[in-house]
Design a protein around this motif. Sequence first.
Motif, PDB file in Angstrom:
ATOM      1  N   GLN A  82       9.366  10.570  -0.452  1.00  0.00           N
ATOM      2  CA  GLN A  82       8.335   9.949  -1.289  1.00  0.00           C
ATOM      3  C   GLN A  82       7.081  10.813  -1.368  1.00  0.00           C
TER       4      GLN A  82
ATOM      5  N   SER B  93       4.782   4.012   1.375  1.00  0.00           N
ATOM      6  CA  SER B  93       5.433   3.109   0.411  1.00  0.00           C
ATOM      7  C   SER B  93       6.304   2.082   1.139  1.00  0.00           C
TER       8      SER B  93
ATOM      9  N   ASN C 214       0.831  -1.193   0.000  1.00  0.00           N
ATOM     10  CA  ASN C 214       0.000   0.000   0.000  1.00  0.00           C
ATOM     11  C   ASN C 214       0.876   1.258   0.000  1.00  0.00           C
ATOM     12  N   ALA C 215       0.341   2.327  -0.618  1.00  0.00           N
ATOM     13  CA  ALA C 215       1.074   3.590  -0.624  1.00  0.00           C
ATOM     14  C   ALA C 215       1.117   4.177   0.786  1.00  0.00           C
TER      15      ALA C 215
ATOM     16  N   THR D 293      -0.124   8.502  -5.943  1.00  0.00           N
ATOM     17  CA  THR D 293      -1.254   8.160  -5.087  1.00  0.00           C
ATOM     18  C   THR D 293      -1.668   9.434  -4.360  1.00  0.00           C
TER      19      THR D 293
ATOM     20  N   ARG E 114       5.593  10.299  -5.079  1.00  0.00           N
ATOM     21  CA  ARG E 114       4.799   9.078  -5.294  1.00  0.00           C
ATOM     22  C   ARG E 114       3.478   9.154  -4.563  1.00  0.00           C
ATOM     23  N   VAL E 115       3.502   9.887  -3.440  1.00  0.00           N
ATOM     24  CA  VAL E 115       2.294  10.021  -2.626  1.00  0.00           C
ATOM     25  C   VAL E 115       2.075  11.497  -2.325  1.00  0.00           C
TER      26      VAL E 115
ATOM     27  N   ARG F  68      -4.368   2.335  -1.328  1.00  0.00           N
ATOM     28  CA  ARG F  68      -3.697   1.515  -2.347  1.00  0.00           C
ATOM     29  C   ARG F  68      -2.913   2.381  -3.311  1.00  0.00           C
ATOM     30  N   GLU F  69      -1.842   1.804  -3.805  1.00  0.00           N
ATOM     31  CA  GLU F  69      -0.997   2.512  -4.757  1.00  0.00           C
ATOM     32  C   GLU F  69      -1.824   2.919  -5.983  1.00  0.00           C
TER      33      GLU F  69
END
Length: 305
Positions: free
Chosen positions: A77, A63, A2-3, A186, A154-155, A27-28
């Motif tokens: 991230q 992550s 999961n993110a 995400t 990424r998040v 969730r990613e």
Amino acid sequence: MNAIQADHLIKQFGSVTAVNDVSLAVREGEIFGFLGPNGAGKTTTMRMLTGVLTPGSGSVLISGIDIHRHPLEAKMQMGVIPESSTVYGDLSAEQNLHMSGKMYGMPRREREERVDELLTRMGLLEKRHLPVRTFSKGMKQRVSIACAIIHRPRVLLLDEPTSGLDVQSRRLVIETIREMNQQGSTIFLTTHNIEEANTLCQNVCIINKGTIVAQDSPERLKKMFDTTQSVEVSFDRPVTRDMFSGDAILRAEPCGDKWRLYTDNPDLVVKYIAGRAERESIGITSLVTSGPSLEEAFVQLTECA
Ligand SMILES: Nc1ncnc2c1ncn2[C@@H]1O[C@H](COP(=O)(O)OP(=O)(O)OP(=O)(O)O)[C@@H](O)[C@H]1O
Ligand SMILES: [Mg+2]
């Protein structure tokens, strides 16, 4: 993986339990909506997710990286747009962006390209050299967002990013969120705007008084808000959740001294409850059916947790 993975987060401020055993998994690749009324614990939760606030107990993985054990690695991230803007008023829009890019370790050339791209996208090109303290709220928010996404995180976590913005700024923010998501980020979106969550999010979680009261996919949530009716019932003695195992009952929530049963067929639910109560010699002390509107459903979910 999961993110975002948060488990059993608790935060107390003196005698106030702002966040009480909150667990959630994002969730990613999804846009996840975190909804709740004022004071529900959204910001406190988000501050724990982003490592600004240390939880009383519980854990957060971004992550897969533990934010408290490896804060720098986890923060690299992430992009964060907090509730109150953290842009520097005395610096220009451009300087703010450069500083943010530097903090994320971006080399100068890459930063310059990205700063131009973001200033253009956010409609700030003409004002790039002006100090941000001279900007309107919407313009400041655009700077804040640009700073948070400069390193293509990424998040991305946003705390009510559209609150108080006009239609144009709001659209720009929403478009940016969508675009970031399409490019693979995400999104964790805190909001108290149900419609915004419904149109944007793949999953939604509702928090009230520090506790999660509903967690569902948007379609199911929307359906619940749009069409679900409820039956509120109380008995002359305590009953367990087993009492409500009938097919027509979508969900059963304890609500003060009553139970609220969500259904799209109140007729079946009433008959089922009456039959069971009769067989088990339990007295029904009150029973009310209602079909809430979109807003009413949210209010009901959040006033009785
Ligand atoms: N630093 C703090 N010190 C003391 N109490 C706090 C602190 N931060 C939050 N609280 C309390 O924790 C509870 C949750 O606050 P929080 O800011 O997380 O709510 P929220 O859901 O973000 O609300 P809003 O929609 O108004 O932004 C409130 O009762 C608030 O008073
Ligand atoms: Mg808040």
